[in-house]
Design an enzyme around this catalytic site. Structure first.
Site, mmCIF file in Angstrom:
data_model
loop_
_atom_site.group_PDB
_atom_site.id
_atom_site.type_symbol
_atom_site.label_atom_id
_atom_site.label_comp_id
_atom_site.label_asym_id
_atom_site.label_seq_id
_atom_site.Cartn_x
_atom_site.Cartn_y
_atom_site.Cartn_z
ATOM 1 N N LYS A 89 16.984 -31.872 -13.099
ATOM 2 C CA LYS A 89 15.674 -31.352 -13.518
ATOM 3 C C LYS A 89 15.075 -30.645 -12.309
ATOM 4 O O LYS A 89 14.538 -31.272 -11.402
ATOM 5 C CB LYS A 89 14.785 -32.520 -13.956
ATOM 6 C CG LYS A 89 13.732 -32.190 -15.000
ATOM 7 C CD LYS A 89 12.669 -31.225 -14.560
ATOM 8 C CE LYS A 89 11.607 -31.833 -13.689
ATOM 9 N NZ LYS A 89 10.699 -30.820 -13.101
ATOM 10 N N GLU A 132 13.796 -39.179 -1.690
ATOM 11 C CA GLU A 132 13.604 -38.360 -0.481
ATOM 12 C C GLU A 132 12.195 -37.809 -0.596
ATOM 13 O O GLU A 132 11.951 -36.912 -1.396
ATOM 14 C CB GLU A 132 14.606 -37.200 -0.443
ATOM 15 C CG GLU A 132 16.060 -37.616 -0.341
ATOM 16 C CD GLU A 132 16.434 -38.088 1.044
ATOM 17 O OE1 GLU A 132 15.658 -37.869 1.997
ATOM 18 O OE2 GLU A 132 17.502 -38.707 1.169
ATOM 19 N N CYS A 185 9.754 -30.821 4.139
ATOM 20 C CA CYS A 185 9.476 -32.260 4.230
ATOM 21 C C CYS A 185 9.538 -32.722 5.678
ATOM 22 O O CYS A 185 8.775 -33.561 6.107
ATOM 23 C CB CYS A 185 10.475 -33.026 3.388
ATOM 24 S SG CYS A 185 12.167 -32.602 3.764
ATOM 25 N N GLU A 234 0.179 -35.259 4.386
ATOM 26 C CA GLU A 234 1.110 -34.133 4.340
ATOM 27 C C GLU A 234 0.409 -32.921 3.716
ATOM 28 O O GLU A 234 -0.085 -33.005 2.599
ATOM 29 C CB GLU A 234 2.329 -34.510 3.498
ATOM 30 C CG GLU A 234 3.401 -33.442 3.516
ATOM 31 C CD GLU A 234 4.606 -33.803 2.650
ATOM 32 O OE1 GLU A 234 4.414 -34.238 1.501
ATOM 33 O OE2 GLU A 234 5.738 -33.636 3.139
HETATM 34 P P1 NAD Z 1 6.478 -33.249 -6.642
HETATM 35 O O1 NAD Z 1 6.581 -34.713 -6.416
HETATM 36 O O2 NAD Z 1 5.247 -32.695 -7.206
HETATM 37 O O3 NAD Z 1 7.649 -32.773 -7.611
HETATM 38 C C1 NAD Z 1 8.998 -33.013 -7.324
HETATM 39 C C2 NAD Z 1 9.781 -33.035 -8.628
HETATM 40 O O4 NAD Z 1 9.319 -34.140 -9.387
HETATM 41 C C3 NAD Z 1 9.569 -31.801 -9.502
HETATM 42 O O5 NAD Z 1 10.777 -31.485 -10.151
HETATM 43 C C4 NAD Z 1 8.539 -32.280 -10.513
HETATM 44 O O6 NAD Z 1 8.589 -31.605 -11.741
HETATM 45 C C5 NAD Z 1 8.953 -33.720 -10.675
HETATM 46 N N1 NAD Z 1 7.882 -34.599 -11.176
HETATM 47 C C6 NAD Z 1 6.537 -34.444 -11.048
HETATM 48 N N2 NAD Z 1 5.905 -35.448 -11.685
HETATM 49 C C7 NAD Z 1 6.857 -36.248 -12.210
HETATM 50 C C8 NAD Z 1 6.836 -37.441 -12.973
HETATM 51 N N3 NAD Z 1 5.688 -38.022 -13.345
HETATM 52 N N4 NAD Z 1 8.018 -37.999 -13.324
HETATM 53 C C9 NAD Z 1 9.198 -37.454 -12.948
HETATM 54 N N5 NAD Z 1 9.280 -36.298 -12.255
HETATM 55 C C10 NAD Z 1 8.124 -35.719 -11.880
HETATM 56 O O7 NAD Z 1 6.851 -32.580 -5.247
HETATM 57 P P2 NAD Z 1 6.918 -31.015 -4.934
HETATM 58 O O8 NAD Z 1 5.528 -30.512 -4.757
HETATM 59 O O9 NAD Z 1 7.824 -30.335 -5.878
HETATM 60 O O10 NAD Z 1 7.680 -31.015 -3.527
HETATM 61 C C11 NAD Z 1 7.037 -31.228 -2.323
HETATM 62 C C12 NAD Z 1 7.289 -32.642 -1.843
HETATM 63 O O11 NAD Z 1 8.686 -32.879 -1.728
HETATM 64 C C13 NAD Z 1 6.723 -32.875 -0.473
HETATM 65 O O12 NAD Z 1 6.075 -34.122 -0.442
HETATM 66 C C14 NAD Z 1 7.959 -32.894 0.421
HETATM 67 O O13 NAD Z 1 7.811 -33.606 1.603
HETATM 68 C C15 NAD Z 1 8.972 -33.498 -0.483
HETATM 69 N N6 NAD Z 1 10.335 -33.193 -0.041
HETATM 70 C C16 NAD Z 1 11.077 -34.185 0.535
HETATM 71 C C17 NAD Z 1 12.359 -33.913 1.007
HETATM 72 C C18 NAD Z 1 13.196 -34.972 1.666
HETATM 73 O O14 NAD Z 1 14.400 -34.772 1.787
HETATM 74 N N7 NAD Z 1 12.622 -36.088 2.109
HETATM 75 C C19 NAD Z 1 12.880 -32.624 0.873
HETATM 76 C C20 NAD Z 1 12.100 -31.641 0.272
HETATM 77 C C21 NAD Z 1 10.817 -31.931 -0.183
#
Ligand code: NAD
Length: 496
Positions: A189, A265, A300, A399
């Site tokens: 997804k 992650e 991240c 963040e």
């Molecule tokens: P997000 O949590 O908003 O979304 C991430 C994914 O989760 C998307 O596909 C989104 O559609 C899905 N999602 C959202 N709500 C959900 C729910 N209720 N149930 C299941 N899935 C759901 O994050 P984002 O804004 O897309 O990405 C940024 C974040 O990702 C930052 O916090 C960043 O630090 C983190 N990140 C971490 C790593 C790592 O390796 N640690 C790498 C890249 C990004």
């Protein structure tokens, strides 16, 4: 492959696939619903994407489960999986320009980065796991002469992967590689903000020889499609990359459903500690600038907190500012652009909101701080540096996920380590020093999954990536990633 494409011309002609990929074919969402795909560099809608929801997830999971149970992939020889995944990795490289363009149009990063970093990085991840898969041996336990106890690894079954938008294909590839190499089926997804490359590469995987149903992609929103995937009773493991807040929800969904394995992650607020004894402060400052401005700060592991020893502060901040000024945001489709657009209006407003918060908390904007290129209709924010930040300010603890650096000054290494560890996150950290003892002692004291010494964000698929504390659970990359996608089985044969 063309060597000097006109990206604007190509962008005008591109008609990306926008449907889900389930059981080996592209299909519209069962509800027929779609959502807008917006180019963050222009604010213009350039496509409509299938809005998958629970029904589509159910269909994709059923296809993945059927493929797994038939053994069309899970029970093939490792050498076969190596060949297919290797061909898939090569296909990503063969389609590098097309995929890079999709990535840039979707999430606003500079085309040069998509082309030179993201797509080759994704291909390398898949290739590496392809090559690993027929080199891993199982174990025989030292039980003594009257038994033979085999400890074998088996695929967990159906894996659901939920990924973010900042490195859309790379984040997906860090899951796709080990999940498929281990013999699992996958439902991916992608983020609703950047679904295009995931949708496209599913077809490339099929063409490379992956059987239908093994790799499915369902675009859609998190609270519908993502939630349904994490709640599914037929998903055996969920591999999530995204924010800490969503990661916590995913854990709840696993608990509410079938206790599926969860790996996370999540976010970071990583400290980059510069000690005054480091002999090349310009180099440290240059790395500090890239650690926060690269990828518009949407990383991240961004070095979003610069902890600098008081006597080195002026030299380091001066150089960071000099580099920041050369990185003013530009058209992502211009190959010379180093800093592109913020992924969407919501995220831009969040970043600008944090800049206001920092000001009102009493930090000073050393440079940057504004939205720019507004006439383009896109979402661009200048590289921004806060000086005079204290550890209790929100800009020092939360963040931001944008090109905003919080600078904190310290007087002793002990103080620096205490500040560094005083956040909820523990993804990455760095220390710059010429003293080998200080380097080792500080690296040990830092509570982070990746600690860099005299560098920042050095990266290779061979090393684990992931965080301590609320930065997550489990590791992507390296052979350790297989732990998330395999079950251990003990088979005990009585020889007495
Ligand atoms: P997000 O949590 O908003 O979304 C991430 C994914 O989760 C998307 O596909 C989104 O559609 C899905 N999602 C959202 N709500 C959900 C729910 N209720 N149930 C299941 N899935 C759901 O994050 P984002 O804004 O897309 O990405 C940024 C974040 O990702 C930052 O916090 C960043 O630090 C983190 N990140 C971490 C790593 C790592 O390796 N640690 C790498 C890249 C990004």
């Amino acid at each position: 492959m063309s060597t000097n494409p006109n990206w604007h011309e190509r962008a005008a002609k591109i008609a990306p696939e926008s449907r889900a990929f389930i059981d080996g074919e592209y299909v519209a969402a069962l509800s027929g619903a779609q959502f807008d795909n917006v180019n963050p560099a222009t604010g213009q809608v350039f496509g409509r994407i299938a809005a998958g929801d629970a029904a589509d997830i159910e269909r994709a999971v059923a296809a993945a489960k059927a493929a797994f149970e038939k053994g069309v992939w899970a029970r093939t020889r490792p050498a076969h999986r190596k060949k297919v995944l290797g061909a898939f990795a090569q296909a990503l490289l063969a389609h590098r320009e097309e995929l890079a363009l999709l990535e840039t149009l979707d999430m606003g990063k500079p085309i040069s980065d998509s082309l030179k970093i993201d797509i080759p990085g994704a291909a390398r991840a898949i290739q590496w796991y392809a090559e690993a898969v027929d080199k891993i041996y199982d174990e025989i336990a030292p039980t003594g002469p009257d038994a033979l106890a085999l400890v074998t690894r088996e695929p967990v079954g159906v894996v659901g992967a939920i990924v973010p938008w900042n490195f859309p294909l790379v984040m997906a590839a860090w899951k796709i590689g080990p999940v498929l190499a281990a013999g699992n089926s996958l439902v991916l997804k992608p983020s609703e903000k950047s679904p295009l490359t995931a949708i496209r590469v599913a077809q490339l995987a099929l063409e490379a020889g992956l059987p239908p149903g093994v790799f499915n992609v369902v675009p859609g929103f998190g609270h519908t499609a993502g939630k349904a995937l994490a709640l599914s009773m037929d998903v055996d493991a969920i591999a999530f990359t995204g924010s800490t807040a969503t990661g916590k929800l995913v854990m709840q969904y696993a608990a509410q459903s079938n206790m599926k394995r969860v790996s996370l992650e999540c976010g970071g607020k990583s400290p980059n500690i510069v000690l005054a004894d480091y002999p090349d402060l310009e180099r440290a400052a240059t790395a500090a600038a890239y650690a926060i401005f690269f990828n518009q700060g949407e990383m991240c592991s961004a070095g979003s907190r610069l902890l600098v020893e008081r006597s080195a502060r002026d030299a380091v901040l001066g150089k960071v500012a000099e580099i920041g000024r050369t990185m003013s945001p530009g058209d992502p489709l211009d190959p010379a652009t180093k800093l592109g657009a913020i992924v969407d209006e919501t995220q831009m407003k969040r970043v600008l909101g944090y800049i206001d918060t920092g000001r009102s908390e009493g930090a000073t904007v050393a440079f940057g701080g504004r939205r720019v290129r507004e006439e383009s209709g896109g979402y661009f924010v200048e590289p921004t540096v806060f000086d005079g930040v204290t550890r209790t300010m929100r800009v020092a603890r939360e963040e931001i996920f944008g090109p905003v650096l919080a600078t904190i000054t310290f007087d002793t290494v002990e103080e620096a380590v205490a500040i560094a560890n005083d956040v909820d996150y523990g993804l990455a950290a760095a220390v710059w020093t010429r003293d080998v003892t200080t380097a080792h002692r500080t690296a040990r004291a830092l509570r982070a999954g990746m600690v860099y010494v005299n560098c920042y964000d050095a990266d290779d698929i061979t090393v684990p990536f992931g965080g301590f504390k609320q930065s997550g659970i489990g590791r992507d990359k390296s052979l350790h990633a297989f732990d998330k996608y395999t079950e251990l089985k003990t088979t005990w044969l009585d020889l007495s």
